[in-house]
Write an enzyme that holds these catalytic residues in place. Structure first.
Site, PDB file in Angstrom:
ATOM      1  N   GLU A  39       0.855  -1.194   0.000  1.00  0.00           N
ATOM      2  CA  GLU A  39       0.000   0.000   0.000  1.00  0.00           C
ATOM      3  C   GLU A  39       0.890   1.242   0.000  1.00  0.00           C
ATOM      4  OE1 GLU A  39      -3.419   0.933  -0.103  1.00  0.00           O
ATOM      5  OE2 GLU A  39      -2.409   2.872  -0.111  1.00  0.00           O
ATOM      6  N   GLY A  41      -0.416   4.336   0.378  1.00  0.00           N
ATOM      7  CA  GLY A  41      -1.025   5.331   1.266  1.00  0.00           C
ATOM      8  C   GLY A  41      -1.326   4.706   2.609  1.00  0.00           C
ATOM      9  N   GLY A  45      -7.581   2.188   2.421  1.00  0.00           N
ATOM     10  CA  GLY A  45      -7.812   2.779   1.102  1.00  0.00           C
ATOM     11  C   GLY A  45      -8.768   3.964   1.133  1.00  0.00           C
ATOM     12  N   CYS A  47     -12.069   4.027   0.941  1.00  0.00           N
ATOM     13  CA  CYS A  47     -13.298   3.859   1.722  1.00  0.00           C
ATOM     14  C   CYS A  47     -13.104   4.288   3.172  1.00  0.00           C
ATOM     15  CB  CYS A  47     -13.750   2.406   1.644  1.00  0.00           C
ATOM     16  SG  CYS A  47     -15.208   2.071   2.627  1.00  0.00           S
ATOM     17  N   LYS A  56     -19.679   9.438   6.024  1.00  0.00           N
ATOM     18  CA  LYS A  56     -20.864   9.087   6.826  1.00  0.00           C
ATOM     19  C   LYS A  56     -20.778   9.677   8.238  1.00  0.00           C
ATOM     20  CE  LYS A  56     -21.842   7.793   3.321  1.00  0.00           C
ATOM     21  NZ  LYS A  56     -21.127   7.671   2.042  1.00  0.00           N
ATOM     22  N   VAL A 269     -17.103  14.893  -9.895  1.00  0.00           N
ATOM     23  CA  VAL A 269     -17.721  14.512 -11.176  1.00  0.00           C
ATOM     24  C   VAL A 269     -17.374  13.073 -11.578  1.00  0.00           C
ATOM     25  CG1 VAL A 269     -17.916  16.856 -12.071  1.00  0.00           C
ATOM     26  CG2 VAL A 269     -15.800  15.569 -12.449  1.00  0.00           C
ATOM     27  N   ARG A 271     -15.056   9.196 -10.726  1.00  0.00           N
ATOM     28  CA  ARG A 271     -13.751   8.668 -10.330  1.00  0.00           C
ATOM     29  C   ARG A 271     -13.144   7.862 -11.468  1.00  0.00           C
ATOM     30  NH1 ARG A 271     -12.508   9.317  -5.073  1.00  0.00           N
ATOM     31  NH2 ARG A 271     -11.171   7.474  -5.024  1.00  0.00           N
ATOM     32  N   HIS A 441     -42.934  -5.023  14.134  1.00  0.00           N
ATOM     33  CA  HIS A 441     -43.725  -3.796  14.157  1.00  0.00           C
ATOM     34  C   HIS A 441     -43.368  -2.975  15.379  1.00  0.00           C
ATOM     35  CE1 HIS A 441     -47.182  -1.158  13.691  1.00  0.00           C
ATOM     36  NE2 HIS A 441     -47.446  -1.347  14.982  1.00  0.00           N
TER      37      HIS A 441
END
Ligand code: FAD
Length: 465
Positions: A39, A41, A45, A47, A56, A269, A271, A441
């Site tokens: 990796e 970075g 990754g 996400c 989120k 716009v 990826r 319910h």
């Protein structure tokens, strides 16, 4: 004497530690393979570090602030103060918690981690460069490319301008911009625009298509457009943000054009797959017309070389990458494996939340598939009433044999309902199976049962869909 570079040997080399790469590494290690995960970075990754998770967290915080301003009528008065620096620190701490969890999982599985940028030097060799030191070499039996994607940059709106940023920059802000432009009303633009509007920014969204979320069902996108209007968001559809003139953004709509000043312009716009510099030609991997790595059903790009996640075609979503990782790992382990999902759920965490799974009426018509649909509105639901948010619906689609083939949903928390419909479609559940499954319910999930009851010709809390 050693002539040439000495390579370390692993059964499997995985390039990229996003949800695709780290899952593939763990799965291969669990199957008894020696695995190196490379990796350049951070583990997790896009996400975990700059995508799904920080966005989120931001959206949740924005929702809390918004709720404080809209709790009237419930008998509870809440006042919100926003500390944007603390919000950013909180995003970092959530990300750090999750990424260190993934690191532990990798360590426990015995996956070896290398930091650096990888490229293929030979059919069975990867070179890893990290800073000043000598590159390291790895020889592998199988390799998995999981290098993901990066934001598309627009000519005229380059990310190196101080006024312009991408989604990563938008998620790193330690202040709430007063005037914020979002270029692109796909899911990333709409999620960011809605969140910052709820935090107090004056948001303008500029979209080339004639509606926001042009890839979602029209009914869904119009609900979102309506809520954006309520939030004070200016939505300019059929419009192009082309360049900066001085400090102003030039926006053209048909023949007319205007110049508007913003504190920040977020370009969202789309990826682009990360394929450059990998040496794909060396290993015989090919690109599709869209620039993604071409793969077969087992996610094989060429002999012993696999590709998964955003770097391959299909929806650029974390759960697609994770599912492909399992397929590639199974194939490497010698098991028959194919990536052939009946449906990949798509969720937009905007307001209201949107879900699309499987076919929609439009995609069924385009494919020449005859479907029956039933829409259950949350205005007829009891849980939505208790939550004081009756906006939205569940539309269920079945083919003429009565098999569930799709769903579109809008409403508070419908992201949590996507899995049920995905499961139903994957299992080829029938209308009656869904309608006769007892749903608790009062919950939002009852709307799925209600829509199935409607499709079965026995609607309960509505008369027609
Ligand atoms: P990535 O996560 O992009 O990981 C690829 C990794 O490879 C990166 O860490 C990169 O540094 C590394 N790499 C690249 N080239 C090399 C190289 N040559 N050598 C070494 N390492 C390399 N998806 C969802 O499902 N739900 C969401 O809610 C969601 N929200 C999002 C919000 C935003 C703002 C963004 C930007 C994305 C969002 N996504 C979401 C999409 C999701 O992040 C991606 O689909 C997912 O991360 C793809 O996983 P991947 O493993 O294919 O690639």
């Amino acid at each position: 004497m050693v002539v040439g570079e000495v390579a370390e040997r692993f059964d499997v080399a995985v390039i990229g530690a996003g949800p695709g790469g780290y899952t593939a590494a763990i799965r291969c290690a669990q199957a008894g393979r020696s695995v190196v995960l490379i990796e350049r970075g951070s583990i997790g990754g896009t996400c975990l570090n700059v995508g799904c998770i920080p966005s989120k967290v931001l959206i949740h915080a924005a929702e809390l602030a918004y709720r404080a301003n809209t709790s009237d009528g419930t008998g509870v008065a809440i006042s919100a103060t926003i500390d944007a620096e603390q919000m950013r620190a909180h995003r970092h701490s959530v990300v750090d918690g999750l990424t260190s969890g993934v690191s532990h999982l990798l360590d426990n599985a015995g996956v070896v981690r290398w930091q650096g940028t990888a490229h293929f030097a030979r059919r069975n060799r990867i070179v890893v460069e990290a800073g000043e030191g000598s590159p390291r070499h790895v020889e592998f039996t199988d390799a998995i490319i999981a290098t993901g994607s990066r934001p598309v940059e627009l000519d005229g709106l380059a990310f190196d301008h101080p006024l312009i940023t991408d989604s990563t920059g938008a998620l790193e802000l330690d202040h709430i911009p007063a005037d914020l432009a979002i270029v692109g009303a796909g899911y990333i633009g709409v999620e960011l625009g809605t969140a910052y509007a709820k935090l107090g920014s004056r948001v303008t969204i500029i979209e080339a298509a004639d509606r926001v979320l042009p890839l979602m069902d029209k009914r869904q996108s119009s609900l979102v457009a309506r809520r954006m209007k309520e939030l004070g968001v200016t939505v300019k559809t059929s419009s192009l943000a082309s360049r900066l003139e001085g400090e102003q953004l030039v926006i053209t709509s048909g023949e007319s054009s205007e110049k508007v000043a913003f504190d920040l312009i977020v370009v969202a716009v789309g990826r682009r797959p990360n394929t450059e510099g990998l040496g794909l030609g060396v290993v015989g991997a090919q690109l599709t017309e869209s620039g993604h790595i071409r793969v077969d059903a087992a996610r094989r790009a060429s002999d012993h070389i696999y590709a998964i996640g955003d770097v391959t075609a299909g929806p650029a979503l974390a759960h697609k990458a994770t599912a492909e990782a399992a397929v590639a790992a199974a194939s490497i382990a010698g098991q028959p494996a194919a990536f052939d999902p009946a449906a990949i759920p798509e969720v937009v965490f905007c307001d209201p939340e949107l879900v699309s799974v499987g076919l929609s009426a439009a995609s069924a018509a385009a494919a020449g598939i005859e479907v029956n649909t039933f829409r259950f509105p949350f205005s007829a639901g009891s849980r939505s009433a208790t939550l004081d948010d009756r906006n939205g619906f569940v539309t269920l689609l079945a083919d003429t044999q009565g098999t569930i083939v799709g769903a579109q949903m809008a409403g508070a928390g419908v992201s949590e309902l996507a899995g049920e419909v995905a499961h139903a479609i994957e299992m080829a559940s029938t209308i009656d199976e869904l309608a006769d499954t007892i749903h608790p319910h009062p919950t939002m999930s009852e709307a799925i049962m209600e829509a199935a009851l409607g499709l079965a010709g026995r609607p309960l809390h509505v008369t027609r869909g």
